[in-house]
Design a protein around this motif. Sequence first.
Motif, PDB file in Angstrom:
ATOM      1  N   ASN A 155       0.816  -1.209   0.000  1.00 58.98           N
ATOM      2  CA  ASN A 155       0.000   0.000   0.000  1.00 58.98           C
ATOM      3  C   ASN A 155       0.851   1.260   0.000  1.00 58.98           C
ATOM      4  N   VAL A 156       2.142   1.125  -0.268  1.00 59.41           N
ATOM      5  CA  VAL A 156       3.029   2.275  -0.265  1.00 59.41           C
ATOM      6  C   VAL A 156       2.886   3.046  -1.576  1.00 59.41           C
ATOM      7  N   VAL A 157       2.628   4.348  -1.459  1.00 64.00           N
ATOM      8  CA  VAL A 157       2.558   5.224  -2.626  1.00 64.00           C
ATOM      9  C   VAL A 157       3.903   5.920  -2.768  1.00 64.00           C
ATOM     10  N   THR A 158       4.480   5.897  -3.954  1.00 65.60           N
ATOM     11  CA  THR A 158       5.784   6.510  -4.164  1.00 65.60           C
ATOM     12  C   THR A 158       5.683   7.751  -5.050  1.00 65.60           C
ATOM     13  N   MET A 159       6.593   8.667  -4.824  1.00 65.07           N
ATOM     14  CA  MET A 159       6.655   9.890  -5.623  1.00 65.07           C
ATOM     15  C   MET A 159       8.126  10.247  -5.862  1.00 65.07           C
ATOM     16  N   ILE A 160       8.443  10.590  -7.096  1.00 59.00           N
ATOM     17  CA  ILE A 160       9.776  11.084  -7.434  1.00 59.00           C
ATOM     18  C   ILE A 160       9.711  12.603  -7.489  1.00 59.00           C
ATOM     19  N   VAL A 161      10.621  13.263  -6.783  1.00 55.93           N
ATOM     20  CA  VAL A 161      10.663  14.726  -6.761  1.00 55.93           C
ATOM     21  C   VAL A 161      12.021  15.199  -7.268  1.00 55.93           C
ATOM     22  N   GLY A 162      11.997  15.988  -8.349  1.00 48.74           N
ATOM     23  CA  GLY A 162      13.203  16.631  -8.849  1.00 48.74           C
ATOM     24  C   GLY A 162      13.323  17.992  -8.200  1.00 48.74           C
ATOM     25  N   ASN A 163      14.234  18.121  -7.234  1.00 46.32           N
ATOM     26  CA  ASN A 163      14.334  19.344  -6.448  1.00 46.32           C
ATOM     27  C   ASN A 163      15.366  20.318  -7.032  1.00 46.32           C
ATOM     28  N   LYS A 164      15.361  21.540  -6.507  1.00 47.52           N
ATOM     29  CA  LYS A 164      16.255  22.649  -6.888  1.00 47.52           C
ATOM     30  C   LYS A 164      15.896  23.216  -8.267  1.00 47.52           C
TER      31      LYS A 164
ATOM     32  N   GLY B 224      12.725  12.583 -15.864  1.00 46.07           N
ATOM     33  CA  GLY B 224      12.087  12.336 -14.575  1.00 46.07           C
ATOM     34  C   GLY B 224      10.714  11.715 -14.744  1.00 46.07           C
ATOM     35  N   GLN B 225       9.951  12.235 -15.698  1.00 45.74           N
ATOM     36  CA  GLN B 225       8.614  11.704 -15.948  1.00 45.74           C
ATOM     37  C   GLN B 225       8.682  10.262 -16.448  1.00 45.74           C
ATOM     38  N   ALA B 226       9.658   9.977 -17.299  1.00 49.48           N
ATOM     39  CA  ALA B 226       9.797   8.626 -17.842  1.00 49.48           C
ATOM     40  C   ALA B 226      10.120   7.622 -16.741  1.00 49.48           C
ATOM     41  N   LEU B 227      11.022   8.003 -15.819  1.00 48.72           N
ATOM     42  CA  LEU B 227      11.357   7.118 -14.709  1.00 48.72           C
ATOM     43  C   LEU B 227      10.136   6.884 -13.832  1.00 48.72           C
ATOM     44  N   ALA B 228       9.375   7.940 -13.581  1.00 49.48           N
ATOM     45  CA  ALA B 228       8.167   7.807 -12.754  1.00 49.48           C
ATOM     46  C   ALA B 228       7.163   6.852 -13.407  1.00 49.48           C
ATOM     47  N   ARG B 229       7.022   6.935 -14.721  1.00 48.13           N
ATOM     48  CA  ARG B 229       6.097   6.028 -15.411  1.00 48.13           C
ATOM     49  C   ARG B 229       6.564   4.581 -15.280  1.00 48.13           C
ATOM     50  N   ARG B 230       7.866   4.363 -15.443  1.00 49.76           N
ATOM     51  CA  ARG B 230       8.394   2.997 -15.343  1.00 49.76           C
ATOM     52  C   ARG B 230       8.206   2.428 -13.938  1.00 49.76           C
ATOM     53  N   ARG B 231       8.320   3.288 -12.953  1.00 48.72           N
ATOM     54  CA  ARG B 231       8.231   2.835 -11.564  1.00 48.72           C
ATOM     55  C   ARG B 231       6.823   2.931 -10.979  1.00 48.72           C
ATOM     56  N   GLY B 232       5.880   3.429 -11.766  1.00 48.06           N
ATOM     57  CA  GLY B 232       4.522   3.579 -11.255  1.00 48.06           C
ATOM     58  C   GLY B 232       4.433   4.600 -10.138  1.00 48.06           C
ATOM     59  N   SER B 233       5.249   5.651 -10.247  1.00 51.69           N
ATOM     60  CA  SER B 233       5.320   6.679  -9.206  1.00 51.69           C
ATOM     61  C   SER B 233       4.699   7.987  -9.670  1.00 51.69           C
ATOM     62  N   LEU B 234       4.356   8.810  -8.707  1.00 48.09           N
ATOM     63  CA  LEU B 234       3.964  10.180  -8.989  1.00 48.09           C
ATOM     64  C   LEU B 234       5.238  10.973  -9.294  1.00 48.09           C
ATOM     65  N   PHE B 235       5.093  12.134  -9.917  1.00 47.18           N
ATOM     66  CA  PHE B 235       6.273  12.940 -10.249  1.00 47.18           C
ATOM     67  C   PHE B 235       5.964  14.428 -10.102  1.00 47.18           C
ATOM     68  N   VAL B 236       6.876  15.142  -9.445  1.00 42.14           N
ATOM     69  CA  VAL B 236       6.756  16.587  -9.265  1.00 42.14           C
ATOM     70  C   VAL B 236       8.164  17.173  -9.288  1.00 42.14           C
ATOM     71  N   GLN B 237       8.306  18.379  -9.842  1.00 40.52           N
ATOM     72  CA  GLN B 237       9.553  19.126  -9.716  1.00 40.52           C
ATOM     73  C   GLN B 237       9.309  20.259  -8.717  1.00 40.52           C
ATOM     74  N   SER B 238      10.335  20.586  -7.944  1.00 43.19           N
ATOM     75  CA  SER B 238      10.129  21.526  -6.852  1.00 43.19           C
ATOM     76  C   SER B 238      11.356  22.388  -6.611  1.00 43.19           C
ATOM     77  N   SER B 239      11.150  23.405  -5.789  1.00 42.06           N
ATOM     78  CA  SER B 239      12.242  24.213  -5.262  1.00 42.06           C
ATOM     79  C   SER B 239      11.914  24.556  -3.813  1.00 42.06           C
ATOM     80  N   ALA B 240      12.668  23.972  -2.894  1.00 43.29           N
ATOM     81  CA  ALA B 240      12.456  24.293  -1.483  1.00 43.29           C
ATOM     82  C   ALA B 240      12.774  25.759  -1.220  1.00 43.29           C
ATOM     83  N   ARG B 241      13.697  26.316  -1.996  1.00 44.17           N
ATOM     84  CA  ARG B 241      14.089  27.711  -1.812  1.00 44.17           C
ATOM     85  C   ARG B 241      12.934  28.668  -2.144  1.00 44.17           C
TER      86      ARG B 241
END
Length: 212
Positions: A117-126, A140-157
Amino acid sequence: MSAAAPTALKILLIGDSGTGKTSLMYRYVDDRFRSDELATVGVDFKVRHVVVNDQCYKLLILDTAGQDRFRTLSSSYYRGAHGVILVYDITNRSSFDNLSSWFDELDYHCPPGENSNVVTMIVGNKLDSLDQCAVTTEEGQALARRRGSLFVQSSARTRVGVAQAFDHLVEKIVEKMALSNQTAAPSTQGNTVSKSQFDEAEEADEGSSCGC
């Protein structure tokens, strides 16, 4: 009659050291950013309350160290996780390439399959350093599709994508729990975060309560 206790959700942040995992956690929970944030030693954690579909959830967010010497220390924290965020630095190609080993570790501790039941997400930060980008959005999107993960790009700054990442992950966790009819709190077996530490983190999180 007292209100029902909020459902607890356990979320892990994993990935190489220096990708900004700690900054993402503190930006989401405390809305603060420090460029001189020290590398996490072992595990750090924060608590935040959120509301999804009129129900309150207590998020226990664990930020794990990315250095190899702490891998065995953080391994026990996978047990009972509802969501895992795998973070890479878009300006650091190796941090993206190393996600394969992080997925291998995740698969070992949380085997994929119908009962997972673990949901995974790939986040490309900075994302604020886009001019130094070493990993494309499409990769990043391609890897997320292969892994069945969600995908978001972000900037903590700059805050971009941070709330979106955590909120979307929690929504998917709640959705998956509803579909599987598993609404119980996560198991604490193997979790070395003590009750006193949990209470201390929650007290430091004053103002985040959703009023449940």
